[in-house]
Design a protein around this motif. Structure first.
Motif, mmCIF file in Angstrom:
data_model
loop_
_atom_site.group_PDB
_atom_site.id
_atom_site.type_symbol
_atom_site.label_atom_id
_atom_site.label_comp_id
_atom_site.label_asym_id
_atom_site.label_seq_id
_atom_site.Cartn_x
_atom_site.Cartn_y
_atom_site.Cartn_z
ATOM 1 N N PRO A 69 2.622 31.753 103.474
ATOM 2 C CA PRO A 69 1.341 32.193 104.024
ATOM 3 C C PRO A 69 0.191 31.922 103.046
ATOM 4 O O PRO A 69 0.338 32.089 101.847
ATOM 5 C CB PRO A 69 1.525 33.695 104.251
ATOM 6 N N GLN A 70 -0.947 31.500 103.607
ATOM 7 C CA GLN A 70 -2.141 31.310 102.787
ATOM 8 C C GLN A 70 -2.685 32.678 102.398
ATOM 9 O O GLN A 70 -2.626 33.625 103.168
ATOM 10 C CB GLN A 70 -3.226 30.566 103.568
ATOM 11 N N LYS A 71 -3.242 32.765 101.183
ATOM 12 C CA LYS A 71 -3.786 34.041 100.733
ATOM 13 C C LYS A 71 -5.208 33.851 100.245
ATOM 14 O O LYS A 71 -5.565 32.800 99.716
ATOM 15 C CB LYS A 71 -2.922 34.608 99.612
ATOM 16 N N ASP A 72 -6.036 34.886 100.449
ATOM 17 C CA ASP A 72 -7.419 34.825 99.981
ATOM 18 C C ASP A 72 -7.499 35.266 98.520
ATOM 19 O O ASP A 72 -6.470 35.505 97.873
ATOM 20 C CB ASP A 72 -8.325 35.675 100.876
ATOM 21 N N LYS A 73 -8.726 35.400 98.004
ATOM 22 C CA LYS A 73 -8.898 35.731 96.591
ATOM 23 C C LYS A 73 -8.384 37.116 96.225
ATOM 24 O O LYS A 73 -8.061 37.385 95.072
ATOM 25 C CB LYS A 73 -10.361 35.581 96.191
ATOM 26 N N ASP A 74 -8.262 38.020 97.207
ATOM 27 C CA ASP A 74 -7.746 39.371 96.957
ATOM 28 C C ASP A 74 -6.227 39.453 97.073
ATOM 29 O O ASP A 74 -5.646 40.510 96.843
ATOM 30 C CB ASP A 74 -8.368 40.368 97.949
ATOM 31 N N GLY A 75 -5.587 38.356 97.478
ATOM 32 C CA GLY A 75 -4.130 38.349 97.627
ATOM 33 C C GLY A 75 -3.658 38.750 99.009
ATOM 34 O O GLY A 75 -2.470 38.927 99.225
ATOM 35 N N LYS A 76 -4.604 38.884 99.955
ATOM 36 C CA LYS A 76 -4.219 39.240 101.322
ATOM 37 C C LYS A 76 -4.048 37.976 102.148
ATOM 38 O O LYS A 76 -4.663 36.948 101.877
ATOM 39 C CB LYS A 76 -5.288 40.134 101.954
ATOM 40 N N ARG A 77 -3.230 38.059 103.173
ATOM 41 C CA ARG A 77 -2.964 36.907 104.019
ATOM 42 C C ARG A 77 -4.190 36.510 104.839
ATOM 43 O O ARG A 77 -4.905 37.358 105.363
ATOM 44 C CB ARG A 77 -1.814 37.196 104.982
ATOM 45 N N VAL A 78 -4.402 35.200 104.960
ATOM 46 C CA VAL A 78 -5.501 34.667 105.767
ATOM 47 C C VAL A 78 -5.040 34.645 107.218
ATOM 48 O O VAL A 78 -3.949 34.156 107.524
ATOM 49 C CB VAL A 78 -5.876 33.239 105.301
ATOM 50 N N LYS A 79 -5.892 35.173 108.124
ATOM 51 C CA LYS A 79 -5.529 35.216 109.545
ATOM 52 C C LYS A 79 -6.607 34.559 110.381
ATOM 53 O O LYS A 79 -7.795 34.720 110.117
ATOM 54 C CB LYS A 79 -5.320 36.658 109.997
#
Length: 178
Positions: A69-79
């Protein structure tokens, strides 16, 4: 005459005792026990180490494609929103994985018949379940102990006598990996 010591226990108790002591020996590197138990544990432990030494290099490298899964700068998944639903966006990544050959897989399963599962608890979080992790004992045998004993033909353990136990006078020994 039997081929093993009965240790004044029933078969299932004896098997459990020996499995626990072999696992403790291989995990910690040394145990303190009676002489009769140490001689039985030594037989089993040396067999497992010899098996690990024999099969230590029987792996092949396999290339595998996995979705991550792709993750943003905060480490959360990109949706992304697709048809009114939030769907996670995945990237395909190729990785190289070590894969056991059939003989090493068989050796790993033979080891798992003897070794009991070990859970490691960090000292700073003693008593807390959150940070515990399971130790892969066959992997420890293959990766740590087998290279250490690769040039040695048997004799992986040593028994050092400590003297009689106070309560019943049984000879106590230290069984350790050489």
């Amino acid at each position: 005459m039997s081929g093993y010591r009965k240790l004044s226990r029933t078969a299932d108790q004896r098997k459990a005792l020996l499995r626990n002591q072999v696992t403790a020996l291989l995990y910690n590197g040394k145990i303190v026990t009676t002489e009769a138990k140490a001689k039985e544990v030594r037989k089993i432990a040396e067999g497992l180490i010899a098996l690990a030494v024999k099969e230590r290099d029987n792996t092949e490298i396999a290339t595998v494609t996995v979705k991550v899964p792709q993750k943003d700068k905060d480490g959360k998944r990109v949706k992304n929103v697709v048809n009114g639903k939030k769907v996670t966006v995945y990237d395909e990544v190729t990785r190289e994985v070590k894969k056991d050959q059939p003989s090493r897989l068989h050796a790993r399963r033979q080891m798992l018949k003897v070794l009991v599962p070990v859970t490691e608890v960090p000292k700073d979080n003693a008593g807390k379940k959150r940070s515990t992790k399971k130790v892969d004992m066959p992997a420890k045998l293959f990766d740590e102990l087998a290279p250490k004993y690769a040039n040695r033909n048997g004799g992986y353990t040593r028994i050092v006598k400590l003297g009689p136990r106070r309560g019943d006078g049984a000879m106590m020994v230290v069984l350790e990996l050489v």
